[in-house]
Design a protein around this motif. Structure first.
Motif, PDB file in Angstrom:
ATOM      1  N   MET A   1       7.411  38.893  -1.565  1.00  9.72           N
ATOM      2  CA  MET A   1       7.474  38.627  -2.984  1.00  9.72           C
ATOM      3  C   MET A   1       6.125  38.067  -3.428  1.00  9.72           C
ATOM      4  O   MET A   1       5.623  37.132  -2.838  1.00  9.72           O
ATOM      5  N   GLN A   2       5.569  38.667  -4.438  1.00  9.84           N
ATOM      6  CA  GLN A   2       4.286  38.221  -4.994  1.00  9.84           C
ATOM      7  C   GLN A   2       4.530  37.600  -6.361  1.00  9.84           C
ATOM      8  O   GLN A   2       5.148  38.201  -7.231  1.00  9.84           O
ATOM      9  N   ILE A   3       4.057  36.374  -6.533  1.00  7.84           N
ATOM     10  CA  ILE A   3       4.202  35.668  -7.806  1.00  7.84           C
ATOM     11  C   ILE A   3       2.821  35.475  -8.405  1.00  7.84           C
ATOM     12  O   ILE A   3       1.890  35.074  -7.714  1.00  7.84           O
ATOM     13  N   ASP A   4       2.705  35.785  -9.670  1.00  5.07           N
ATOM     14  CA  ASP A   4       1.439  35.652 -10.388  1.00  5.07           C
ATOM     15  C   ASP A   4       1.529  34.447 -11.326  1.00  5.07           C
ATOM     16  O   ASP A   4       1.984  34.578 -12.466  1.00  5.07           O
ATOM     17  N   HIS A  85       4.796  26.494  -9.034  1.00  6.44           N
ATOM     18  CA  HIS A  85       4.444  27.432  -7.966  1.00  6.44           C
ATOM     19  C   HIS A  85       3.030  27.158  -7.449  1.00  6.44           C
ATOM     20  O   HIS A  85       2.802  27.174  -6.234  1.00  6.44           O
ATOM     21  N   GLU A  89       2.198  26.121  -3.655  1.00  8.41           N
ATOM     22  CA  GLU A  89       1.236  26.889  -2.845  1.00  8.41           C
ATOM     23  C   GLU A  89       0.142  25.978  -2.285  1.00  8.41           C
ATOM     24  O   GLU A  89      -0.244  26.097  -1.121  1.00  8.41           O
TER      25      GLU A  89
END
Length: 105
Positions: A1-4, A85, A89
């Motif tokens: 899953m890629q979160i921007d 987020h 990170e």
């Protein structure tokens, strides 16, 4: 899953801005309508229609403003999610760096 996070934040800011802008325009429109005066005339029938119209319009405007509030809150939530987020990170990266140093001795 890629979160921007930048994309989430930008979408949140845009949603908040659009909701606030539309609410301002809606409030100005409502004031403009009120300044026009009785739309159905001053006779008995017109007065009765005017009362019904005023009640219906008030309900519609209130509902629209509440919906716009919710859109704005959703935008705020997206912006908050982006910040959370990014912080998560950063914390995870710090933990991995500490683990790597421990493994290296």
């Amino acid at each position: 899953m890629q979160i921007d996070p930048e994309g989430l934040s930008a979408a949140g800011t845009t949603m908040r801005s659009l909701a606030d802008g539309f609410a301002d325009k809606l409030t100005a429109f409502q004031a403009r309508l009120a300044s026009i005066g009785p739309a159905f005339g001053d006779d008995e029938t017109g007065s009765l229609l005017g009362v019904a119209y005023d009640e219906a319009a008030a309900y519609v405007f209130e509902s629209l403003l509440e919906a716009l509030d919710e859109v704005g809150f959703a935008g705020d939530d997206l912006t908050g999610m982006a910040r959370a987020h990014e912080a998560n990170e950063a914390d995870t990266g710090d933990l991995f760096r500490v683990l790597l140093k421990r493994m290296e001795g």
